[in-house]
Design a protein around this motif. Structure first.
Motif: not given
Length: 69
Positions: A1-5, A11-24
């Motif tokens: 999803m983030f890649y298609s934006l 920003v891509y690295l922050f959202l895809s790796m940093g932000f979403t990894a905190t949920f797991t």
């Protein structure tokens, strides 16, 4: 999803790796706590909970202290 934006790389690295990894990480932490409670290991639950939060806060303050040297 983030890649298609078509976001910038940072920003891509922050959202895809940093932000979403905190949920797991947060989900695993809570699952482990629930398992401790379900198995009636209350003392272990409280030790794990307190150690995680206290060491986490200590790490944040230590990071701020070292960063301000």
């Amino acid at each position: 999803m983030f890649y298609s934006l078509n976001l910038s790389e940072n920003v891509y690295l922050f959202l895809s790796m940093g932000f979403t990894a905190t949920f797991t990480t947060f989900s695993t932490f809570n699952l482990e706590n629930i398992e401790l409670l379900k198995s009636h290991q209350y003392r272990q639950f409280f030790k794990y909970l307190l150690a995680t939060y206290l060491l986490g806060f200590f790490g944040v303050f230590l990071g701020f202290f070292i960063g301000n040297l």
